[in-house]
Motif scaffolding. Structure first.
Motif, PDB file in Angstrom:
ATOM      1  N   LEU A   1      32.818   6.879 -32.005  1.00 25.31           N
ATOM      2  CA  LEU A   1      32.859   7.818 -30.895  1.00 25.31           C
ATOM      3  C   LEU A   1      34.273   7.911 -30.337  1.00 25.31           C
ATOM      4  O   LEU A   1      35.011   6.929 -30.313  1.00 25.31           O
ATOM      5  N   SER A   2      34.611   9.051 -29.822  1.00 23.32           N
ATOM      6  CA  SER A   2      35.902   9.218 -29.154  1.00 23.32           C
ATOM      7  C   SER A   2      35.813   8.566 -27.773  1.00 23.32           C
ATOM      8  O   SER A   2      34.717   8.268 -27.273  1.00 23.32           O
ATOM      9  N   SER A   3      36.964   8.387 -27.134  1.00 26.94           N
ATOM     10  CA  SER A   3      36.947   7.798 -25.797  1.00 26.94           C
ATOM     11  C   SER A   3      36.197   8.707 -24.823  1.00 26.94           C
ATOM     12  O   SER A   3      35.526   8.231 -23.911  1.00 26.94           O
ATOM     13  N   GLU A   4      36.268  10.000 -25.036  1.00 23.37           N
ATOM     14  CA  GLU A   4      35.529  10.945 -24.193  1.00 23.37           C
ATOM     15  C   GLU A   4      34.017  10.760 -24.380  1.00 23.37           C
ATOM     16  O   GLU A   4      33.251  10.725 -23.410  1.00 23.37           O
ATOM     17  N   ARG A   6      32.525   8.059 -25.473  1.00 26.49           N
ATOM     18  CA  ARG A   6      32.175   6.750 -24.900  1.00 26.49           C
ATOM     19  C   ARG A   6      32.024   6.868 -23.387  1.00 26.49           C
ATOM     20  O   ARG A   6      31.151   6.240 -22.786  1.00 26.49           O
ATOM     21  N   GLY A   7      32.887   7.678 -22.767  1.00 22.93           N
ATOM     22  CA  GLY A   7      32.801   7.908 -21.322  1.00 22.93           C
ATOM     23  C   GLY A   7      31.487   8.553 -20.927  1.00 22.93           C
ATOM     24  O   GLY A   7      30.896   8.214 -19.898  1.00 22.93           O
ATOM     25  N   GLU A  11      28.826   6.776 -18.468  1.00 21.90           N
ATOM     26  CA  GLU A  11      28.329   7.432 -17.249  1.00 21.90           C
ATOM     27  C   GLU A  11      26.802   7.510 -17.240  1.00 21.90           C
ATOM     28  O   GLU A  11      26.175   7.312 -16.202  1.00 21.90           O
ATOM     29  N   ALA A  12      26.208   7.785 -18.392  1.00 17.09           N
ATOM     30  CA  ALA A  12      24.752   7.900 -18.475  1.00 17.09           C
ATOM     31  C   ALA A  12      24.060   6.550 -18.258  1.00 17.09           C
ATOM     32  O   ALA A  12      22.930   6.507 -17.757  1.00 17.09           O
ATOM     33  N   LEU A  13      24.744   5.449 -18.623  1.00 16.36           N
ATOM     34  CA  LEU A  13      24.096   4.130 -18.576  1.00 16.36           C
ATOM     35  C   LEU A  13      24.662   3.170 -17.539  1.00 16.36           C
ATOM     36  O   LEU A  13      24.144   2.057 -17.404  1.00 16.36           O
ATOM     37  N   LYS A  14      25.686   3.539 -16.788  1.00 20.10           N
ATOM     38  CA  LYS A  14      26.358   2.565 -15.934  1.00 20.10           C
ATOM     39  C   LYS A  14      25.435   1.921 -14.900  1.00 20.10           C
ATOM     40  O   LYS A  14      25.598   0.749 -14.587  1.00 20.10           O
ATOM     41  N   LYS A  15      24.442   2.623 -14.418  1.00 14.99           N
ATOM     42  CA  LYS A  15      23.519   2.022 -13.453  1.00 14.99           C
ATOM     43  C   LYS A  15      22.554   1.049 -14.115  1.00 14.99           C
ATOM     44  O   LYS A  15      22.010   0.162 -13.468  1.00 14.99           O
ATOM     45  N   LEU A  31      31.832  -4.480 -22.525  1.00 14.61           N
ATOM     46  CA  LEU A  31      33.212  -4.254 -22.105  1.00 14.61           C
ATOM     47  C   LEU A  31      34.147  -3.889 -23.258  1.00 14.61           C
ATOM     48  O   LEU A  31      35.152  -3.201 -23.040  1.00 14.61           O
ATOM     49  N   LYS A  32      33.822  -4.288 -24.447  1.00 17.61           N
ATOM     50  CA  LYS A  32      34.731  -4.156 -25.594  1.00 17.61           C
ATOM     51  C   LYS A  32      35.335  -2.757 -25.752  1.00 17.61           C
ATOM     52  O   LYS A  32      36.536  -2.636 -25.972  1.00 17.61           O
ATOM     53  N   LEU A  33      34.562  -1.726 -25.648  1.00 19.51           N
ATOM     54  CA  LEU A  33      35.067  -0.376 -25.900  1.00 19.51           C
ATOM     55  C   LEU A  33      35.196   0.476 -24.639  1.00 19.51           C
ATOM     56  O   LEU A  33      35.394   1.685 -24.727  1.00 19.51           O
ATOM     57  N   LEU A  34      35.128  -0.157 -23.488  1.00 21.49           N
ATOM     58  CA  LEU A  34      35.304   0.582 -22.239  1.00 21.49           C
ATOM     59  C   LEU A  34      36.785   0.641 -21.855  1.00 21.49           C
ATOM     60  O   LEU A  34      37.589  -0.181 -22.295  1.00 21.49           O
ATOM     61  N   SER A  35      37.126   1.578 -20.994  1.00 28.44           N
ATOM     62  CA  SER A  35      38.492   1.655 -20.461  1.00 28.44           C
ATOM     63  C   SER A  35      38.695   0.520 -19.458  1.00 28.44           C
ATOM     64  O   SER A  35      37.716  -0.100 -18.998  1.00 28.44           O
ATOM     65  N   LEU A  36      39.932   0.261 -19.090  1.00 23.15           N
ATOM     66  CA  LEU A  36      40.218  -0.776 -18.095  1.00 23.15           C
ATOM     67  C   LEU A  36      39.501  -0.490 -16.775  1.00 23.15           C
ATOM     68  O   LEU A  36      38.959  -1.401 -16.154  1.00 23.15           O
ATOM     69  N   GLU A  37      39.496   0.759 -16.387  1.00 26.14           N
ATOM     70  CA  GLU A  37      38.824   1.142 -15.145  1.00 26.14           C
ATOM     71  C   GLU A  37      37.318   0.881 -15.241  1.00 26.14           C
ATOM     72  O   GLU A  37      36.710   0.329 -14.317  1.00 26.14           O
ATOM     73  N   GLN A  38      36.706   1.277 -16.346  1.00 24.67           N
ATOM     74  CA  GLN A  38      35.272   1.061 -16.535  1.00 24.67           C
ATOM     75  C   GLN A  38      34.953  -0.428 -16.578  1.00 24.67           C
ATOM     76  O   GLN A  38      33.939  -0.871 -16.013  1.00 24.67           O
TER      77      GLN A  38
END
Length: 167
Positions: A1-4, A6-7, A11-15, A31-38
């Motif tokens: 998946l692209s970073s977009e 993955r984003g 967003e769909a699963l963060k809760k 955490l492995k494929l998330l951005s630093l912010e995520q």
């Protein structure tokens, strides 16, 4: 998946992530494929639960892998009293410390200094532990292990690992 992409998944699963993450390995995989912010958002959502998630040195290593030094320090501080039950081998001690700052090495060494002689069973363990402890901590551990060295040193490599850190 692209970073977009993955984003979008994030967003769909963060809760749901706090319910999905039940182990250090789960935390690592998320955490492995998330951005630093995520990663920061997930850490903040789970930081109170991390002491319950971390039940072994391996879990500890998995949790720390994708955190920044400040977050790692917070986790170590929260688990300082549990470290003797969590870190049970030279390899676990090494794996934890390789992700920490020198100041954090010192704190971990202090928290475990009474237990370190018990987790050193081979010359390799000796080297893995001595790599991250201070001269003063080394002196205390060496004094406690002096009589056990013949049982710890079983191979030429063990011998080398012990001598390497006694210079």
């Amino acid at each position: 998946l692209s970073s977009e992409q993955r984003g979008v998944v994030y967003e769909a699963l963060k809760k749901q992530l706090p319910a999905i993450i039940r182990s250090g390995y789960d935390f690592y995989c998320v955490l492995k494929l998330l951005s630093l912010e995520q990663r920061g958002v997930v850490f903040e959502a789970l930081k109170e639960r991390l002491p319950a998630i971390i039940t072994s040195g391996y879990d500890f290593n998995f949790v720390l892998e994708y955190l920044n030094f400040e977050q790692r320090g917070a986790v170590c501080e929260a688990l300082k009293k549990q470290l003797p039950a969590i870190i049970t081998s030279g390899y676990e001690f090494f794996s934890l410390n390789k992700l920490l700052t020198p100041e954090q090495h010192y704190a971990v060494g202090e928290a475990l200094k009474e237990q370190l002689p018990a987790i050193i069973k081979t010359g390799i363990d000796f080297g893995l532990v001595f790599k991250f402890i201070t001269r003063e901590q080394r002196d205390l551990v060496f004094k406690a292990l002096r009589e056990q060295l013949p049982a710890i040193i079983k191979t030429g490599y063990d011998f080398n690992c012990v001598l390497e850190y006694l210079r």
